[in-house]
Design a protein around this motif. Structure first.
Motif, PDB file in Angstrom:
ATOM      1  N   ASP B  38       0.788  -1.249  -0.391  1.00  0.00           N
ATOM      2  CA  ASP B  38      -0.138  -0.016   0.188  1.00  0.00           C
ATOM      3  C   ASP B  38       0.979   1.084  -0.454  1.00  0.00           C
ATOM      4  N   ARG B  41       2.378   1.901  -3.321  1.00  0.00           N
ATOM      5  CA  ARG B  41       0.949   2.813  -4.501  1.00  0.00           C
ATOM      6  C   ARG B  41       0.893   4.230  -3.926  1.00  0.00           C
ATOM      7  N   THR B  42       0.723   4.259  -2.678  1.00  0.00           N
ATOM      8  CA  THR B  42       0.418   5.517  -1.944  1.00  0.00           C
ATOM      9  C   THR B  42       1.637   6.740  -2.140  1.00  0.00           C
ATOM     10  N   HIS B  45       1.893   9.327  -4.885  1.00  0.00           N
ATOM     11  CA  HIS B  45       1.461  10.331  -4.998  1.00  0.00           C
ATOM     12  C   HIS B  45       1.318  11.473  -4.278  1.00  0.00           C
TER      13      HIS B  45
END
Lengths: 123, 171
Positions: B38, B41-42, B45
């Motif tokens: 997670d 992926r985060t 950003h």
């Protein structure tokens, strides 16, 4: 009175999620609601953060840090709520979406409306 | 191991959003493996969004032009032949871009709130030392370009302070 910018589809989803979560609108809860609204597409948590930042910069939402909680490893939540400008922008988007819906229903007929309504209930 | 990984993710996150993002990742993921996936992926950003919020495109362009001209002038005086080589005109842009990259990251990773003049000078100093160590141009050009570029960058940063979003603390 300031006029809100038109919203992108993902911004509409995030604003709707904040609106529906009410007092409990923070990263994780907003993300789960956006996933629910965007199904069957999956949505990354990072994309939600990016959009929340952009909406805050546009003055559509306001954020603040809550108190830390043990289930979050002693970390605080960043809570969000809609500003008046955000409510107006969402309202305009909803009215536009309704017009689009009515326009399509007018051409494709009542059967199409029924079929989609049934699909939404079962999904 | 788990705490170490969480601390590492915390270090990668800009301080302005570290608290809430770490908390959200902790709440969403019971196991360390899921936490790591997670986070991978985060976090990019979050960093990109923070850079967007703290960077001022006009000021960045002004910095870029000023720094390019400094290194170009240094190359003109010290080794004019270098500018006539293939891609010679692009070479002064390398140290200028490196400095800009460091400044972007420095602003993104700055703690929220107003920064002192001393804190504003930290980024350019690190950037110019980094450029010197990277040796992207002959040392004399880097030194001369840096001597021109550092005061100019400091003045630009002191007169046009980098943006800092006013996020609120606990209520």
């Amino acid at each position: 009175m300031a006029k809100p910018d038109s919203l992108g589809q993902f911004e509409q989803l995030v604003l709707t999620a904040i609106l529906t979560r009410g007092e409990d609108a923070y990263g994780v809860s907003i993300h789960s609601k956006v996933e629910e609204l965007a199904r069957p597409k999956t949505v990354s948590l990072g994309a939600v953060y990016v959009t929340l930042d952009r909406l805050e910069d546009k003055g559509l939402v306001k954020s603040w840090l809550s108190d830390p909680t043990p289930e979050r490893g002693g970390r605080a939540k960043r809570c969000y709520r809609l500003e008046a400008l955000g409510e107006r922008a969402l309202e305009e988007s909803a009215v536009t979406a309704k017009r689009v819906w009515d326009g399509i229903a007018e051409v494709w007929g009542k059967e199409w409306v029924k079929q989609w309504s049934k699909r939404w209930v079962t999904e | 191991m788990g705490n170490g990984m969480r601390a590492l993710v915390g270090l990668l996150l800009p301080p302005a959003c570290r608290e809430e993002v770490l908390g959200d990742l902790h709440e969403r993921n019971a196991t360390l493996a899921r936490f790591c996936i997670d986070a991978i992926r985060t976090v990019p950003h979050v960093i990109a969004s923070r850079i967007r919020r703290t960077a001022d495109p006009q000021l960045l362009l002004l910095h870029a032009i000023a720094l390019y001209l400094c290194y170009y002038a240094a190359a003109w005086f010290e080794a004019r032949a270098l500018l006539r080589e293939t891609w010679g005109l692009a070479r002064p842009a390398i140290p200028a871009l490196l400095v800009l990259l460091v400044l972007l990251l420095e602003d993104a990773y700055a703690k929220p709130g107003s920064r002192s003049r001393l804190q504003l000078t930290r980024g350019p100093l690190i950037a110019f030392v980094g450029v010197f160590l990277a040796q992207s141009l002959p040392p004399k050009i880097v030194l001369f370009g840096g001597a021109l570029g550092l005061p100019l960058t400091l003045v630009l940063r002191l007169f046009f302070s980098p943006q800092s979003t006013s996020r609120q603390g606990p209520v």
